[in-house]
Design a protein around this motif. Sequence first.
Motif, PDB file in Angstrom:
ATOM      1  N   ALA A  27      47.489  60.274  38.812  1.00  0.00           N
ATOM      2  CA  ALA A  27      47.241  60.092  37.390  1.00  0.00           C
ATOM      3  C   ALA A  27      47.693  58.714  36.943  1.00  0.00           C
ATOM      4  O   ALA A  27      46.938  57.976  36.298  1.00  0.00           O
ATOM      5  CB  ALA A  27      47.983  61.160  36.594  1.00  0.00           C
ATOM      6  N   ALA A  28      48.893  58.362  37.337  1.00  0.00           N
ATOM      7  CA  ALA A  28      49.433  57.068  36.948  1.00  0.00           C
ATOM      8  C   ALA A  28      48.579  55.934  37.509  1.00  0.00           C
ATOM      9  O   ALA A  28      48.266  54.971  36.814  1.00  0.00           O
ATOM     10  CB  ALA A  28      50.870  56.926  37.449  1.00  0.00           C
ATOM     11  N   ALA A  29      48.182  56.090  38.752  1.00  0.00           N
ATOM     12  CA  ALA A  29      47.417  55.037  39.407  1.00  0.00           C
ATOM     13  C   ALA A  29      46.092  54.812  38.705  1.00  0.00           C
ATOM     14  O   ALA A  29      45.676  53.676  38.509  1.00  0.00           O
ATOM     15  CB  ALA A  29      47.191  55.383  40.871  1.00  0.00           C
ATOM     16  N   THR A  30      45.419  55.890  38.312  1.00  0.00           N
ATOM     17  CA  THR A  30      44.132  55.735  37.647  1.00  0.00           C
ATOM     18  C   THR A  30      44.300  54.969  36.346  1.00  0.00           C
ATOM     19  O   THR A  30      43.546  54.046  36.052  1.00  0.00           O
ATOM     20  CB  THR A  30      43.517  57.120  37.318  1.00  0.00           C
ATOM     21  OG1 THR A  30      43.973  58.039  38.282  1.00  0.00           O
ATOM     22  CG2 THR A  30      42.015  57.041  37.305  1.00  0.00           C
ATOM     23  N   ARG A  31      45.341  55.371  35.592  1.00  0.00           N
ATOM     24  CA  ARG A  31      45.535  54.739  34.303  1.00  0.00           C
ATOM     25  C   ARG A  31      45.857  53.251  34.485  1.00  0.00           C
ATOM     26  O   ARG A  31      45.445  52.410  33.724  1.00  0.00           O
ATOM     27  CB  ARG A  31      46.698  55.425  33.570  1.00  0.00           C
ATOM     28  CG  ARG A  31      46.402  55.688  32.127  1.00  0.00           C
ATOM     29  CD  ARG A  31      47.541  56.494  31.511  1.00  0.00           C
ATOM     30  NE  ARG A  31      47.898  57.652  32.325  1.00  0.00           N
ATOM     31  CZ  ARG A  31      49.065  58.305  32.201  1.00  0.00           C
ATOM     32  NH1 ARG A  31      49.965  57.910  31.341  1.00  0.00           N
ATOM     33  NH2 ARG A  31      49.334  59.352  32.930  1.00  0.00           N
ATOM     34  N   ALA A  32      46.623  52.986  35.556  1.00  0.00           N
ATOM     35  CA  ALA A  32      47.131  51.628  35.720  1.00  0.00           C
ATOM     36  C   ALA A  32      46.219  50.764  36.585  1.00  0.00           C
ATOM     37  O   ALA A  32      46.491  49.595  36.790  1.00  0.00           O
ATOM     38  CB  ALA A  32      48.525  51.677  36.343  1.00  0.00           C
ATOM     39  N   ALA A  33      45.146  51.387  37.096  1.00  0.00           N
ATOM     40  CA  ALA A  33      44.340  50.721  38.125  1.00  0.00           C
ATOM     41  C   ALA A  33      43.881  49.327  37.707  1.00  0.00           C
ATOM     42  O   ALA A  33      43.862  48.418  38.517  1.00  0.00           O
ATOM     43  CB  ALA A  33      43.138  51.570  38.483  1.00  0.00           C
ATOM     44  N   ASP A  34      43.557  49.208  36.457  1.00  0.00           N
ATOM     45  CA  ASP A  34      42.938  47.969  36.010  1.00  0.00           C
ATOM     46  C   ASP A  34      43.756  46.727  36.343  1.00  0.00           C
ATOM     47  O   ASP A  34      43.300  45.848  37.058  1.00  0.00           O
ATOM     48  CB  ASP A  34      42.698  48.072  34.500  1.00  0.00           C
ATOM     49  CG  ASP A  34      41.733  46.987  34.051  1.00  0.00           C
ATOM     50  OD1 ASP A  34      41.843  46.561  32.898  1.00  0.00           O
ATOM     51  OD2 ASP A  34      40.902  46.567  34.884  1.00  0.00           O
ATOM     52  N   LEU A  35      45.006  46.673  35.826  1.00  0.00           N
ATOM     53  CA  LEU A  35      45.845  45.492  36.032  1.00  0.00           C
ATOM     54  C   LEU A  35      46.130  45.246  37.504  1.00  0.00           C
ATOM     55  O   LEU A  35      46.020  44.124  37.996  1.00  0.00           O
ATOM     56  CB  LEU A  35      47.178  45.670  35.288  1.00  0.00           C
ATOM     57  CG  LEU A  35      47.246  45.223  33.839  1.00  0.00           C
ATOM     58  CD1 LEU A  35      48.668  45.378  33.322  1.00  0.00           C
ATOM     59  CD2 LEU A  35      46.795  43.780  33.710  1.00  0.00           C
ATOM     60  N   THR A  36      46.483  46.329  38.232  1.00  0.00           N
ATOM     61  CA  THR A  36      46.825  46.180  39.648  1.00  0.00           C
ATOM     62  C   THR A  36      45.626  45.667  40.438  1.00  0.00           C
ATOM     63  O   THR A  36      45.759  44.765  41.269  1.00  0.00           O
ATOM     64  CB  THR A  36      47.306  47.514  40.231  1.00  0.00           C
ATOM     65  OG1 THR A  36      48.381  47.987  39.430  1.00  0.00           O
ATOM     66  CG2 THR A  36      47.778  47.349  41.658  1.00  0.00           C
ATOM     67  N   ALA A  37      44.455  46.244  40.144  1.00  0.00           N
ATOM     68  CA  ALA A  37      43.251  45.809  40.863  1.00  0.00           C
ATOM     69  C   ALA A  37      43.004  44.326  40.619  1.00  0.00           C
ATOM     70  O   ALA A  37      42.676  43.573  41.535  1.00  0.00           O
ATOM     71  CB  ALA A  37      42.048  46.630  40.412  1.00  0.00           C
ATOM     72  N   ARG A  38      43.192  43.922  39.355  1.00  0.00           N
ATOM     73  CA  ARG A  38      42.988  42.505  39.042  1.00  0.00           C
ATOM     74  C   ARG A  38      43.998  41.634  39.775  1.00  0.00           C
ATOM     75  O   ARG A  38      43.666  40.553  40.261  1.00  0.00           O
ATOM     76  CB  ARG A  38      43.101  42.286  37.535  1.00  0.00           C
ATOM     77  CG  ARG A  38      41.799  42.572  36.808  1.00  0.00           C
ATOM     78  CD  ARG A  38      41.999  42.776  35.336  1.00  0.00           C
ATOM     79  NE  ARG A  38      42.584  41.630  34.668  1.00  0.00           N
ATOM     80  CZ  ARG A  38      43.149  41.675  33.465  1.00  0.00           C
ATOM     81  NH1 ARG A  38      43.197  42.818  32.811  1.00  0.00           N
ATOM     82  NH2 ARG A  38      43.657  40.597  32.927  1.00  0.00           N
ATOM     83  N   TYR A  39      45.241  42.139  39.856  1.00  0.00           N
ATOM     84  CA  TYR A  39      46.286  41.368  40.543  1.00  0.00           C
ATOM     85  C   TYR A  39      45.947  41.197  42.021  1.00  0.00           C
ATOM     86  O   TYR A  39      45.999  40.092  42.565  1.00  0.00           O
ATOM     87  CB  TYR A  39      47.650  42.062  40.384  1.00  0.00           C
ATOM     88  CG  TYR A  39      48.797  41.215  40.905  1.00  0.00           C
ATOM     89  CD1 TYR A  39      49.511  40.390  40.057  1.00  0.00           C
ATOM     90  CD2 TYR A  39      49.149  41.235  42.248  1.00  0.00           C
ATOM     91  CE1 TYR A  39      50.536  39.595  40.520  1.00  0.00           C
ATOM     92  CE2 TYR A  39      50.164  40.446  42.736  1.00  0.00           C
ATOM     93  CZ  TYR A  39      50.864  39.635  41.862  1.00  0.00           C
ATOM     94  OH  TYR A  39      51.872  38.841  42.347  1.00  0.00           O
ATOM     95  N   VAL A  40      45.565  42.322  42.663  1.00  0.00           N
ATOM     96  CA  VAL A  40      45.268  42.262  44.100  1.00  0.00           C
ATOM     97  C   VAL A  40      44.068  41.332  44.350  1.00  0.00           C
ATOM     98  O   VAL A  40      44.099  40.494  45.259  1.00  0.00           O
ATOM     99  CB  VAL A  40      45.003  43.677  44.663  1.00  0.00           C
ATOM    100  CG1 VAL A  40      44.533  43.595  46.112  1.00  0.00           C
ATOM    101  CG2 VAL A  40      46.266  44.515  44.573  1.00  0.00           C
ATOM    102  N   ASP A  41      43.049  41.468  43.500  1.00  0.00           N
ATOM    103  CA  ASP A  41      41.879  40.585  43.651  1.00  0.00           C
ATOM    104  C   ASP A  41      42.286  39.124  43.555  1.00  0.00           C
ATOM    105  O   ASP A  41      41.860  38.290  44.355  1.00  0.00           O
ATOM    106  CB  ASP A  41      40.848  40.887  42.560  1.00  0.00           C
ATOM    107  CG  ASP A  41      40.013  42.098  42.922  1.00  0.00           C
ATOM    108  OD1 ASP A  41      40.149  42.565  44.075  1.00  0.00           O
ATOM    109  OD2 ASP A  41      39.250  42.574  42.059  1.00  0.00           O
ATOM    110  N   ALA A  42      43.119  38.842  42.540  1.00  0.00           N
ATOM    111  CA  ALA A  42      43.527  37.448  42.324  1.00  0.00           C
ATOM    112  C   ALA A  42      44.296  36.922  43.528  1.00  0.00           C
ATOM    113  O   ALA A  42      44.110  35.769  43.949  1.00  0.00           O
ATOM    114  CB  ALA A  42      44.384  37.345  41.061  1.00  0.00           C
ATOM    115  N   ALA A  43      45.166  37.783  44.100  1.00  0.00           N
ATOM    116  CA  ALA A  43      45.964  37.337  45.244  1.00  0.00           C
ATOM    117  C   ALA A  43      45.097  37.130  46.479  1.00  0.00           C
ATOM    118  O   ALA A  43      45.371  36.263  47.300  1.00  0.00           O
ATOM    119  CB  ALA A  43      47.075  38.354  45.538  1.00  0.00           C
TER     120      ALA A  43
END
Lengths: 348, 113
Positions: A27-43
């Motif tokens: 549940a937490a991951a889905t809600r938070a996916a946006d920022l983390t996904a953007r971070y991983v992509d950027a890295a």
Amino acid sequence: MNRPIDREHATGTATTPARVPAGASTAAATRAADLTARYVDAAMRTVPEAQRADLAAELRASIDDQVEARIADGEDPHSAERAVLTGLGDPDRLAAGYTDRPLYLIGPRLFLDWWRLLKLLLAIVVPAVMGAVALGGALDEDPFGAIIGSVVVTGLGVAVHLAFWTTLVFAIVERSAGKDAAPFAPWSVDKLPEQQDSGRSVAELVTSLVLLAVAAGAVIWDHARGLVVTSQTDESFLDPSLWPTWTTGLFVLLAAEALLAVTVYARRRWTTPLAAVNALLDVGLAAGVMWLYSQDRLVNPEFFASLVDEDAAEVTSIVSTVLLFVIVGSAVWDAIDAFRKARRAGPA
Amino acid sequence: MDVTERETLDGHLQELRRGTVVLACLRLLERPGYGYGLLEELAARGFETDANTLYPLLRRLEKQGQLTSEWNTDEARPRKFYRTSPQGRQLATVLTDELRAIAAAVDALPGKE
């Protein structure tokens, strides 16, 4: 420096890091996916293709683990994610850590080579080009303001180009050579600079006195017999109207230079006040010559008229201009050199 | 202690601790571990490290052959597990001996309280 995650949180979950129930995370991951996904992509943007999938999955799992631990400690998912990503810092910096990429243009290994080469190039090329442009402008009889303008613009342009291309080449070398490669040439004691002459030797005193005497003698000889005595001419090279007022002024300057040379020898060194006096004498000489040049009174127009059949006026003008540059150039260099020697000799 | 003093002290401590994280990782990963778990364990054992320092460090040690890695997909979240290689074990022994030698040398220094 980023502070690590709170110590209290860390110790609280340290013993059971792998036992966080999988369900709590989704549940937490889905809600938070946006920022983390953007971070991983950027890295991953700057990571080589071959490592990308593996690194992305690992980074993603690490971030999710950290976020979960914070949520388990009662933080709300959103701020937990923000805190974890903030702790990891700029994604490009993290990626540079993964891939061993330098985060500087030119590192300590090449810096000194770069700096020495750049100083050398600037000191040689810029004055040479500026002098050439000034001489060219003067020979074309461009207006004074236009010459100054083109000299300044060209000087700046050349300096910028030198700095840019030198730096670019070194930045490329920094990135292509292995991380532990040696500097271009290893340092050895043989490279220690010589202890520089600070202008106090007998030889230097004799040299300057002889040169001054030769200069004065040449002016007198020129007036009395003509510079070159041939069957064609006995005209003087310098404008005859300079005798006696201007030439007397020149002799006073030369005598003052001789006195200064003796003083420097007696004091066994150049000092800043002596260098300042020397600069004043040089300015006096340069100003006088520039004034005479602007009045067309430097070179005797009859001198070349008696030597060449055509274009004597043009030859006179070119020779005057070259003479002006030589005299003013030497005066400027002499003034600068005295200050350098004073500085090398250290405080009085 | 004012801010500059604090920063100077932090700088010295950081310098002193830098190499010990490698040693701690090599010893702890005798039992396979993954990024975040290792981060927590390091902190619990007094080797506080930043995540953005540790993760690249693990990669580097793996590239040098001190660690081996393997994906574990048994749990809901796949994780990359690292383990100390025989070469890494040797390195850990050398580093541990060196650290002991340094500690002994420090003890033998004059000027202790």
